[in-house]
Design a protein around this motif. Sequence first.
Motif, short mmCIF file in Angstrom:
data_model
loop_
_atom_site.label_atom_id
_atom_site.label_comp_id
_atom_site.label_asym_id
_atom_site.label_seq_id
_atom_site.Cartn_x
_atom_site.Cartn_y
_atom_site.Cartn_z
N GLY A 122 28.04 11.18 13.67
CA GLY A 122 27.80 10.28 14.59
C GLY A 122 26.41 9.66 14.48
N ALA A 123 26.34 8.40 14.87
CA ALA A 123 25.11 7.82 14.88
C ALA A 123 24.98 6.51 15.90
N GLY A 124 23.70 6.13 16.50
CA GLY A 124 23.68 5.16 17.40
C GLY A 124 22.19 4.92 17.95
N TYR A 125 22.11 3.98 18.79
CA TYR A 125 20.97 3.43 19.47
C TYR A 125 20.64 4.34 20.61
N LEU A 126 19.09 4.58 20.88
CA LEU A 126 18.72 5.33 21.76
C LEU A 126 17.53 4.63 22.55
N ASN A 127 17.78 4.45 23.84
CA ASN A 127 16.47 3.98 24.68
C ASN A 127 16.04 4.97 25.73
N SER A 128 14.88 5.33 25.60
CA SER A 128 14.17 6.36 26.09
C SER A 128 13.23 6.13 27.41
N VAL A 129 13.05 6.62 28.43
CA VAL A 129 12.08 6.31 29.47
C VAL A 129 11.49 7.55 29.76
N SER A 130 10.16 7.50 29.76
CA SER A 130 9.51 8.65 30.07
C SER A 130 8.72 8.28 31.72
N THR A 131 8.94 9.06 32.60
CA THR A 131 8.41 8.77 33.91
C THR A 131 7.39 9.86 34.46
N ALA A 132 6.40 9.30 34.26
CA ALA A 132 5.05 10.14 34.80
C ALA A 132 4.40 9.81 36.27
N LYS A 133 4.50 10.95 37.22
CA LYS A 133 4.21 10.73 38.51
C LYS A 133 2.83 11.78 38.75
N TYR A 134 2.08 11.02 39.33
CA TYR A 134 0.67 11.61 39.83
C TYR A 134 0.21 11.09 41.07
N ALA A 135 0.37 11.98 42.16
CA ALA A 135 0.09 11.41 43.59
C ALA A 135 1.16 10.34 43.99
N GLU A 136 0.53 9.33 44.12
CA GLU A 136 1.50 7.96 44.46
C GLU A 136 1.63 6.95 43.45
N THR A 137 1.03 7.45 42.23
CA THR A 137 0.93 6.73 40.90
C THR A 137 2.44 6.94 40.13
N VAL A 138 3.09 5.98 39.73
CA VAL A 138 4.15 6.15 38.93
C VAL A 138 4.08 5.37 37.55
N ASN A 139 4.07 5.84 36.54
CA ASN A 139 3.95 4.92 35.34
C ASN A 139 5.10 5.37 34.42
N LYS A 140 5.90 4.29 33.86
CA LYS A 140 7.05 4.44 33.01
C LYS A 140 6.64 3.78 31.69
N THR A 141 7.05 4.67 30.51
CA THR A 141 6.95 4.20 28.98
C THR A 141 8.37 4.04 28.52
N ILE B 74 12.43 8.32 18.30
CA ILE B 74 11.91 7.21 19.21
C ILE B 74 10.51 6.73 18.89
N THR B 75 10.02 5.51 18.99
CA THR B 75 8.85 4.90 18.83
C THR B 75 8.65 3.91 20.22
N PHE B 76 7.27 4.14 20.39
CA PHE B 76 6.79 3.25 21.62
C PHE B 76 5.40 2.55 21.13
N TYR B 77 5.44 1.20 21.31
CA TYR B 77 4.37 0.19 20.82
C TYR B 77 3.65 -0.27 21.98
N SER B 78 2.44 -0.23 22.19
CA SER B 78 1.42 -0.91 22.91
C SER B 78 0.33 -1.71 22.61
N THR B 79 -0.12 -2.73 23.12
CA THR B 79 -1.42 -3.51 22.50
C THR B 79 -1.95 -4.11 23.90
N ALA B 80 -3.32 -4.29 23.72
CA ALA B 80 -4.12 -4.52 24.72
C ALA B 80 -5.33 -5.78 24.25
N SER B 81 -5.56 -6.70 24.78
CA SER B 81 -6.53 -7.71 24.14
C SER B 81 -7.38 -8.25 25.26
N ALA B 82 -8.84 -8.56 24.87
CA ALA B 82 -9.80 -8.97 25.75
C ALA B 82 -10.81 -9.73 24.85
#
Length: 207
Positions: A26-45, A75-83
Amino acid sequence: MKRTIAILAAAALAVTSAFAQDFSVGAGYLNSVSTAKYAETVNKTVSNGFYAGVGAEKAINGFASVSTGVYYSFITFYSTASAVIANAQSRTNEHYVNVPVHLNLGYELSGGMRLFAYAGPTLNVGLISKTKADASVALVTITKTEYDNYAEGSEYGRFDVMIGGGAGIQFQNMKVYGGYNYGLLDRNSGPTNLHRSEIVAGVAFNF
């Protein structure tokens, strides 16, 4: 680590070969969400990727069966930032091996079709997790860095036990299905609480 992976793979293959009536690939598509919680802050990747592997299934009766297997996922995650004229980008690639143990329930339809649902745990082991980061000014790269996220001293853990389930339909020897898994273990040994979940959609062929 290599010894642990070898033991997991050998155990899964031994179980499948010992009791299986039907084997599958078998094979297929995979969508992954990592949820990081610290105090009142929640970040999802959010990461995207694929999985592939082999499985085996043994019937309990006409409606139920038990299945297991060995699957590789990427799985792969890509991010970018510009200034202004400066840019920074990073890509994180992760490789896993998964050993599920599922209870399956099915219902026969007309025309040789069968509806089915499954649920159970999956042992999830991280093989490689690396992040490559680049920084540039006016299109000229000024830094290139690679991080091993499992390096000594890292708070990022390799192991997880995911619980979940899904449903699908079988046409003769082909299955089409989708499902969801949630990681029960905190993947971070530091103050941040980190859990990973995933949505899967794929096909499998019995033989």
